[in-house]
Design an enzyme around this catalytic site. Structure first.
Site, PDB file in Angstrom:
ATOM      1  N   ASP A 518       0.528  -0.887  -0.291  1.00  0.00           N
ATOM      2  CA  ASP A 518       0.102  -0.123   0.058  1.00  0.00           C
ATOM      3  C   ASP A 518       0.965   1.204   0.054  1.00  0.00           C
ATOM      4  OD1 ASP A 518      -2.254   1.630   0.135  1.00  0.00           O
ATOM      5  OD2 ASP A 518      -2.376   1.177   2.763  1.00  0.00           O
ATOM      6  N   ASP A 594      -8.915   4.302  -2.170  1.00  0.00           N
ATOM      7  CA  ASP A 594      -9.952   4.473  -0.540  1.00  0.00           C
ATOM      8  C   ASP A 594     -11.008   5.539  -0.973  1.00  0.00           C
ATOM      9  OD1 ASP A 594      -7.782   3.911   0.024  1.00  0.00           O
ATOM     10  OD2 ASP A 594      -7.223   5.235   0.834  1.00  0.00           O
TER      11      ASP A 594
HETATM   12  C1  NOJ Z   1      -4.380   3.159   2.826  1.00  0.00           C
HETATM   13  C2  NOJ Z   1      -5.036   2.439   2.080  1.00  0.00           C
HETATM   14  O1  NOJ Z   1      -5.723   3.028   0.550  1.00  0.00           O
HETATM   15  C3  NOJ Z   1      -6.306   1.547   2.726  1.00  0.00           C
HETATM   16  O2  NOJ Z   1      -6.946   0.572   1.980  1.00  0.00           O
HETATM   17  C4  NOJ Z   1      -5.636   1.095   3.593  1.00  0.00           C
HETATM   18  O3  NOJ Z   1      -6.641   0.493   4.677  1.00  0.00           O
HETATM   19  C5  NOJ Z   1      -4.863   3.245   4.408  1.00  0.00           C
HETATM   20  N1  NOJ Z   1      -3.831   2.448   3.796  1.00  0.00           N
HETATM   21  C6  NOJ Z   1      -3.932   2.102   6.347  1.00  0.00           C
HETATM   22  O4  NOJ Z   1      -3.561   0.703   5.262  1.00  0.00           O
END
Ligand code: NOJ
Length: 931
Positions: A518, A594
């Site tokens: 990520d 997200d």
């Molecule tokens: C950003 C990511 O896009 C999301 O999916 C993740 O839960 C958070 N970072 C925390 O790691």
């Protein structure tokens, strides 16, 4: 120190608050006007003649390359343009300074193309012929490439320098006919010189020092005779790309390709997101062509739809009057110009041509295409196992449970929070015993902490990206606070990274654990546009500017290679990455980051996933349920009903959201969601066979409607309904309301069968359907055979020996075809022939199963076939039979048997005929004739 910590936590709080505020902070991200190179190019006006000309006498054809030296009338700095002919008719146009002051970054090809860009299959020189003529005072050079299957030519004018690609004598793609070619050659800096921010520019509080000065380039590419273009993910725009030059129907900004972590991204926007694939398709009822603009630096693309394209007298003569044209303008900040033009003439051919220069997607692990359950965060081992048990209790199949950043010891990746995960191996063992896998997150920022051996080791070996001075480590903030970033461009760092995933290095990991990369755009909370400063330095002294869009892909690559090599014999890896670039499809899956729990985001996930598939990023999904916010039960239900059709199917949620595992919703939602997930599992054989097809042809898994019905103009803008492979049309319900009316167009003279009700619809037909929350609209195309596995299990791991069902959907002509591909789902033995691939055909009331032409005899095949010897077809369901029959003759291995057929509510509308237990095997040749 204390100050720093307070400052950091304040910053994290701001980031989290921004997430709660739920609106993109546009001011955090540049518009074209705020990126000086984009501004400089965009202010060039189309419709003026280019001032770049080929230097007289410089044009020549050698081997497979037509080359010319081109210069601008003001500066006389020669640029070298090479047009390489590939055997498929693709041309590759490369351009850079003939003698640059210092080398430009030209390694993108090494990371992306087959054989690192060398030894591509070029055309045989004797098939190329150059003719030069003077027409209307214009010197024109034409290379014709003719072989048994191709009739193409490339025409280059000298003054101005332009290029036209012709197929069968018709112009299809043109370069610089709008006069937007511009190449900023490297130059020395004179004191105080900073015209138009060429040598230094400031965005908000960040100053980019630009030590090499201006080095951008741009070019117009026109698609002549086209009105529709697609691709260039990742954006939240509709599938059919909107124009970008202020037209009321479009955007006022170009599409931006610069991998960024954009909190609460907005729908219907050309802003950058996490990934960049500069690959575009243009389509008309007659043909499809494609373009790849191979550059990893920040890139912007303007799109305009126009009527006529002719600006020079020469082209006015050669293009037929006022043809429709899509004019695109591509602008990159640094590197060299490297453009591929794929002539098609249909989408399948474009993908074949693309596969000539780029590796095809590999087969994934079988579990990876199952149902994934993620959340930021499952709190501890007890929580993980409880969620797993609840899935069992509620009879919801799932394959993988995920752990987000909180599972680590203070965001130190490759470690565990010992108070919450004291026994990760035992947890993995338990999961494995139940048929499940675990994924843990590993981000590229490494906490600056001398007592953290991962940081210490990487630091001692000098594996971090460097600051602009080139000696100290680049430092920034991310989840763990002060961090450094491993340089995925450094071969030693890559080797080191690979090892971090090995079982002896990654404590508490087992072969049952897989990886999620990520924040690898990379996200830097205190950096410009939440990313790394462009003047940071990578291996070889290259600036981050040059490699930005490659960084995340190379991180994922290292993880995939680490997982692949952690066992002997090697097993297929699974790595999910947020950041991606052309070629990322070789290393695993991606997702759309997200998103938000809203109907708008649910709807937008379809064009986003289709655009990625169009651009070769097949294995993609969106967070089911929406990452931010709390979906109500109806939205979450609809999201599962759509999400089960995403190639990558994962539920995920932000840390601040309420728990939303399906059973929390209660009935009737739980029931609907369970049905959706089970349908995914029933169809896993079809999905896996599609992945196999993609690995051989590059064809998208999920396809825009136009790709299957390329002449049906009314579908060119369709981006709510879509095809899964060529057999299934999905029409998701993406509006709120218990009862919804959905309009569906069944294209062509085809039969379309409701896959749940068996009812046929005769295309072409437009119809409204009224649907309740329990209903989904999924139609099988007449003429298809779809393999399924119908036994309900906890996970795909437990289905490996299950029998298959074949669903035959009869075409108007009374025929159907399909394929079934099976292998062990985890090793590379299929490369040695360890697979079963059957061609299934139904005609003249006879269903035949034959091995595909790719079947080879080998020891590996024999071993695999033995392991599958007992796997049979347990049922055949034929939908759309004109006249019911009652008996069938089965012949397998030279023996014949008679069996009885059953009908489930056979009527004029529902013509489902069931052959129960025909007792034929998936790995033998057989025939079943209805009588
Ligand atoms: C950003 C990511 O896009 C999301 O999916 C993740 O839960 C958070 N970072 C925390 O790691």
């Amino acid at each position: 120190m204390l100050h720093r910590a307070i400052f950091f936590y304040l910053a994290v709080a701001v980031v989290l608050l921004a997430q709660v505020a739920q609106a993109v902070k546009r001011e955090d991200f540049k518009t074209c006007d705020q990126a000086s190179f984009c501004r400089r190019h965009r202010q060039l006006s189309a419709h003026t003649l280019s001032r770049y000309s080929a230097i007289e006498g410089s044009v020549r054809l050698e081997q497979h390359t037509l080359s010319a030296l081109v210069e601008h009338s003001d500066d006389n700095v020669p640029l070298r343009i090479d047009i390489n002919f590939l055997s498929s008719g693709t041309i590759r146009v490369r351009g850079q300074e003939d003698a640059p002051l210092v080398p430009r970054f030209d390694d993108t090809q090494r990371y992306v193309l087959r054989n690192e860009g060398s030894r591509l299959p070029y055309a045989a020189p004797h098939e190329l012929q150059l003719t030069s003529e003077t027409a209307d005072g214009q010197r024109v050079h034409t290379v014709s490439y003719t072989n048994s299957s191709l009739d193409i030519s490339v025409r280059m004018t000298e003054q101005p320098w332009t290029l036209t690609y012709l197929r069968e004598g018709r112009p299809t793609m043109q370069l610089n006919t709008k006069g937007l070619f511009k190449f900023e050659h490297l130059r020395g800096k004179s004191d105080g010189d900073n015209v138009d921010d060429e040598w230094e520019e400031t965005f908000r509080t960040w100053t980019d020092t630009k030590p090499r000065g201006p080095e951008s380039f741009g070019m117009d590419i026109s698609f002549v005779g086209y009105k529709h273009v697609y691709g260039i993910p990742e954006h939240t725009s509709p599938l059919l790309l909107k124009p970008t030059r202020g037209d009321s129907s479009g955007y006022d900004q170009p599409y931006r390709l610069y991998n960024l972590d954009v909190f609460e991204y907005e729908i219907d926007n050309p802003m950058s997101l996490y990934g960049s694939v500069p690959f575009m398709l243009a389509h008309s009822a007659e043909s499809t062509v494609g373009v790849l603009w191979l550059n990893a630096a920040e890139t912007w693309v303007d799109v305009t739809y126009a009527k006529t394209n002719a600006i020079t007298s020469f082209f006015r003569r050669s293009s037929s009057g006022s043809e429709s044209t899509v004019d695109t303008h591509w602008i990159s900040e640094s590197g060299v110009m490297d453009v591929f033009l794929f002539p098609g003439p249909d989408a399948a051919e474009v993908y074949r041509q693309y596969a000539e220069i780029e590796e095809l997607p590999p087969l994934p692990r079988d579990f990876a295409i199952g149902h994934h359950q993620c959340r930021w965060n499952y709190i501890d081992e007890g929580d993980v196992l409880a969620v797993s048990d609840k899935m069992h209790e509620h009879k919801i199949p799932y394959d993988v449970i995920w752990l987000d950043i909180e599972h680590t010891d203070g965001k130190r990746y490759y470690t565990w929070d010992a108070s919450k995960f004291p026994n990760p191996l035992a947890m993995q063992e338990k999961l494995e015993h139940d048929g499940h896998k675990l994924v843990t997150v590993v981000d590229p920022h490494i906490k600056r902490d001398t007592s953290y051996c991962v940081w210490d080791d990487a630091n001692k070996q000098g594996l971090f990206v460097k600051d602009k001075d080139g000696s100290s480590n680049f430092q920034g903030w991310c989840w763990p606070g002060d961090s450094n970033w491993v340089d995925s461009l450094n071969p030693d760092a890559v080797e080191w990274l690979r090892k971090q995933y090995h079982l002896d290095k990654y404590n508490g990991s087992s072969p049952n654990l897989f990886i999620w990369n990520d924040m690898n755009e990379p996200a830097v909370f205190n950096g410009p546009e939440i990313t790394m400063n462009k003047d940071a330095k990578h291996h070889g002294g290259w600036e981050h500017r040059d490699v930005h869009n490659l960084y995340g892909m190379l991180y994922q690559k290292a993880a995939a290679e680490g997982l692949r090599t952690r066992e002997s014999p090697n097993k297929r890896p699974f790595v999910l990455s947020r950041s991606y670039f052309v070629g990322s499809h070789r290393y695993g899956a991606i997702w759309t980051g997200d998103n938000t729990a809203s109907w708008e985001h649910l709807r937008a996930s379809v064009p986003m996933i289709l655009s990625n598939n169009v651009a070769g990023m097949h294995f993609v999904g969106a967070d089911v349920g929406g990452f931010f916010g709390n979906p109500d039960s109806m939205l979450l239900t609809r999201w599962y009903q759509l999400g089960m059709w995403y190639p990558f199917f994962r539920a995920h949620a932000h840390i601040d959201t309420k728990r939303r595992e399906p059973w929390i919703l209660g009935e009737p939602y739980l029931n609907y969601i369970r049905d959706a997930i089970r349908e995914r599992y029933r169809l896993l054989p079809y999905w896996y066979t599609l992945f196999r097809e993609a690995s051989l042809t590059g064809m998208p898994l999920v396809r825009p409607m136009w790709m299957e019905f390329p002449k049906e103009e009314s579908l060119f803008g369709e981006d709510s309904a879509f095809m899964v492979g060529s057999a299934i049309m999905v029409v998701p319900v993406t509006e709120s309301g218990e009862q919804q009316s959905v309009d569906i167009f069944f294209p062509q003279q085809e039969e379309w069968y409701d896959m749940h009700k068996g009812i046929g619809h005769h295309g072409p037909l437009r119809r409204s359907f009224s649907v309740g929350l329990a209903d989904t609209l999924v139609f099988a195309r007449g003429g298809s055979i779809i393999p399924t596995r119908e036994r309900q299990r906890r996970s795909s791991a437990l289905m490996k020996q299950d029998p298959f069902t074949l669903h035959i959907y009869v075409s108007r002509a009374g025929t159907a075809t399909g394929r079934l591909y099976v292998d062990d789902g985890e090793t590379y033995d299929y490369e040695d022939g360890a697979f079963i691939e059957r061609e299934l055909a139904f005609s003249n009331a006879t269903l035949v199963s034959r091995p595909s032409a790719r079947t080879i005899s080998s020891v590996a095949r024999t071993t695999f076939a033995k392991s599958m010897a007992r796997v049979r077809i347990e049922r055949i369901i034929i939908t759309g039979l004109r006249s019911p029959t009652t008996m069938a003759t089965v012949s397998e291995d030279g023996k014949e048997r008679q069996i009885q057929l059953g009908y489930s509510g056979y009527s004029a509308d529902n013509t489902e005929c069931v052959i129960r237990d025909p007792a034929v095997h998936i790995n033998s040749d057989w025939e079943i004739t209805l009588s």
